[in-house]
Scaffold this motif. Structure first.
Motif, mmCIF file in Angstrom:
data_model
loop_
_atom_site.group_PDB
_atom_site.id
_atom_site.type_symbol
_atom_site.label_atom_id
_atom_site.label_comp_id
_atom_site.label_asym_id
_atom_site.label_seq_id
_atom_site.Cartn_x
_atom_site.Cartn_y
_atom_site.Cartn_z
ATOM 1 N N ALA A 187 0.828 -1.206 0.000
ATOM 2 C CA ALA A 187 0.000 0.000 0.000
ATOM 3 C C ALA A 187 0.865 1.259 0.000
ATOM 4 C CB ALA A 187 -0.932 0.000 1.197
ATOM 5 N N SER A 188 1.879 1.286 0.846
ATOM 6 C CA SER A 188 2.741 2.474 0.902
ATOM 7 C C SER A 188 3.562 2.624 -0.372
ATOM 8 C CB SER A 188 3.641 2.429 2.128
ATOM 9 O OG SER A 188 4.484 1.287 2.068
ATOM 10 N N ALA A 189 4.023 1.519 -0.938
ATOM 11 C CA ALA A 189 4.768 1.593 -2.201
ATOM 12 C C ALA A 189 3.866 2.079 -3.331
ATOM 13 C CB ALA A 189 5.365 0.237 -2.544
ATOM 14 N N SER A 190 2.598 1.684 -3.303
ATOM 15 C CA SER A 190 1.661 2.137 -4.334
ATOM 16 C C SER A 190 1.408 3.635 -4.237
ATOM 17 C CB SER A 190 0.342 1.384 -4.203
ATOM 18 O OG SER A 190 0.522 0.025 -4.449
ATOM 19 N N VAL A 191 1.283 4.142 -3.032
ATOM 20 C CA VAL A 191 1.063 5.576 -2.845
ATOM 21 C C VAL A 191 2.289 6.360 -3.304
ATOM 22 C CG1 VAL A 191 0.731 7.384 -1.112
ATOM 23 C CG2 VAL A 191 -0.627 5.296 -1.015
ATOM 24 N N ILE A 192 3.469 5.878 -2.967
ATOM 25 C CA ILE A 192 4.696 6.554 -3.388
ATOM 26 C C ILE A 192 4.830 6.499 -4.914
ATOM 27 C CG2 ILE A 192 7.220 6.434 -3.320
ATOM 28 C CD1 ILE A 192 6.918 5.568 -0.374
ATOM 29 N N ALA A 193 4.557 5.341 -5.501
ATOM 30 C CA ALA A 193 4.644 5.216 -6.956
ATOM 31 C C ALA A 193 3.626 6.109 -7.654
ATOM 32 C CB ALA A 193 4.441 3.761 -7.369
ATOM 33 N N ALA A 194 2.438 6.239 -7.080
ATOM 34 C CA ALA A 194 1.421 7.109 -7.669
ATOM 35 C C ALA A 194 1.865 8.565 -7.623
ATOM 36 C CB ALA A 194 0.093 6.926 -6.943
ATOM 37 N N SER A 195 2.447 8.980 -6.517
ATOM 38 C CA SER A 195 2.899 10.368 -6.422
ATOM 39 C C SER A 195 4.064 10.640 -7.369
ATOM 40 C CB SER A 195 3.282 10.711 -4.987
ATOM 41 O OG SER A 195 4.378 9.914 -4.573
ATOM 42 N N VAL A 196 4.947 9.679 -7.533
ATOM 43 C CA VAL A 196 6.053 9.841 -8.475
ATOM 44 C C VAL A 196 5.529 9.878 -9.910
ATOM 45 C CG1 VAL A 196 8.090 8.688 -9.430
ATOM 46 C CG2 VAL A 196 7.814 8.877 -6.973
ATOM 47 N N ALA A 197 4.532 9.062 -10.219
ATOM 48 C CA ALA A 197 3.964 9.041 -11.569
ATOM 49 C C ALA A 197 3.326 10.380 -11.917
ATOM 50 C CB ALA A 197 2.933 7.920 -11.695
ATOM 51 N N GLY A 232 -0.004 9.931 -16.992
ATOM 52 C CA GLY A 232 0.574 9.818 -15.649
ATOM 53 C C GLY A 232 -0.500 9.781 -14.579
ATOM 54 N N LEU A 233 -1.545 10.580 -14.755
ATOM 55 C CA LEU A 233 -2.654 10.566 -13.807
ATOM 56 C C LEU A 233 -3.385 9.231 -13.833
ATOM 57 C CD1 LEU A 233 -4.522 12.066 -11.828
ATOM 58 C CD2 LEU A 233 -5.832 12.801 -13.809
ATOM 59 N N VAL A 234 -3.574 8.659 -15.006
ATOM 60 C CA VAL A 234 -4.247 7.357 -15.121
ATOM 61 C C VAL A 234 -3.433 6.275 -14.427
ATOM 62 C CG1 VAL A 234 -4.945 5.574 -16.761
ATOM 63 C CG2 VAL A 234 -5.560 7.944 -17.176
ATOM 64 N N VAL A 235 -2.128 6.297 -14.610
ATOM 65 C CA VAL A 235 -1.265 5.315 -13.947
ATOM 66 C C VAL A 235 -1.382 5.463 -12.433
ATOM 67 C CG1 VAL A 235 1.145 4.693 -13.528
ATOM 68 C CG2 VAL A 235 0.336 5.032 -15.851
ATOM 69 N N ALA A 236 -1.393 6.698 -11.949
ATOM 70 C CA ALA A 236 -1.517 6.926 -10.513
ATOM 71 C C ALA A 236 -2.860 6.442 -9.984
ATOM 72 C CB ALA A 236 -1.341 8.412 -10.206
ATOM 73 N N LEU A 237 -3.930 6.694 -10.713
ATOM 74 C CA LEU A 237 -5.249 6.236 -10.260
ATOM 75 C C LEU A 237 -5.346 4.717 -10.261
ATOM 76 C CD1 LEU A 237 -7.560 8.876 -11.979
ATOM 77 C CD2 LEU A 237 -6.948 8.700 -9.565
ATOM 78 N N VAL A 238 -4.732 4.080 -11.241
ATOM 79 C CA VAL A 238 -4.725 2.612 -11.258
ATOM 80 C C VAL A 238 -3.963 2.079 -10.064
ATOM 81 C CG1 VAL A 238 -3.784 0.608 -12.491
ATOM 82 C CG2 VAL A 238 -5.087 2.327 -13.730
ATOM 83 N N LEU A 239 -2.831 2.685 -9.742
ATOM 84 C CA LEU A 239 -2.048 2.226 -8.598
ATOM 85 C C LEU A 239 -2.792 2.437 -7.280
ATOM 86 C CD1 LEU A 239 1.540 3.375 -9.531
ATOM 87 C CD2 LEU A 239 0.728 1.035 -9.288
#
Length: 81
Positions: free
Chosen positions: A6-16, A67-74
């Motif tokens: 969960a934390s890795a997904s949030v970090i990856a979404a913010s980076v994306a 990039g926003l779509v990738v973040a929302l998917v994550l």
């Protein structure tokens, strides 16, 4: 869901979103400045320059939306959960 995932997904979404906005933002600024220079040098070509500029800005904005779509998917449809 695992807290690490969960934390890795949030970090990856913010980076994306962050990296997905920086590149097109720089590109849009550069394109707009060059278009203004071109219009200043050749005012009779304003219509062609403006049309090309708007089309290229739309394509650059599409990159930000990807990039926003990738973040929302994550965040909401996480394939790693």
């Amino acid at each position: 869901m695992d807290p690490l995932v969960a934390s890795a997904s949030v970090i990856a979404a913010s980076v994306a979103v962050g990296l997905g906005a920086v590149g097109p933002g720089i590109g849009q600024g550069t394109a707009a400045s060059r278009a203004v220079e071109g219009i200043a040098r050749q005012p009779e070509a304003e219509g062609k320059i403006r049309g090309t500029l708007l089309l290229s800005l739309a394509f650059m904005e599409a990159l930000t939306i990807y990039g926003l779509v990738v973040a929302l998917v994550l965040l909401f449809a996480n394939p790693f959960a």
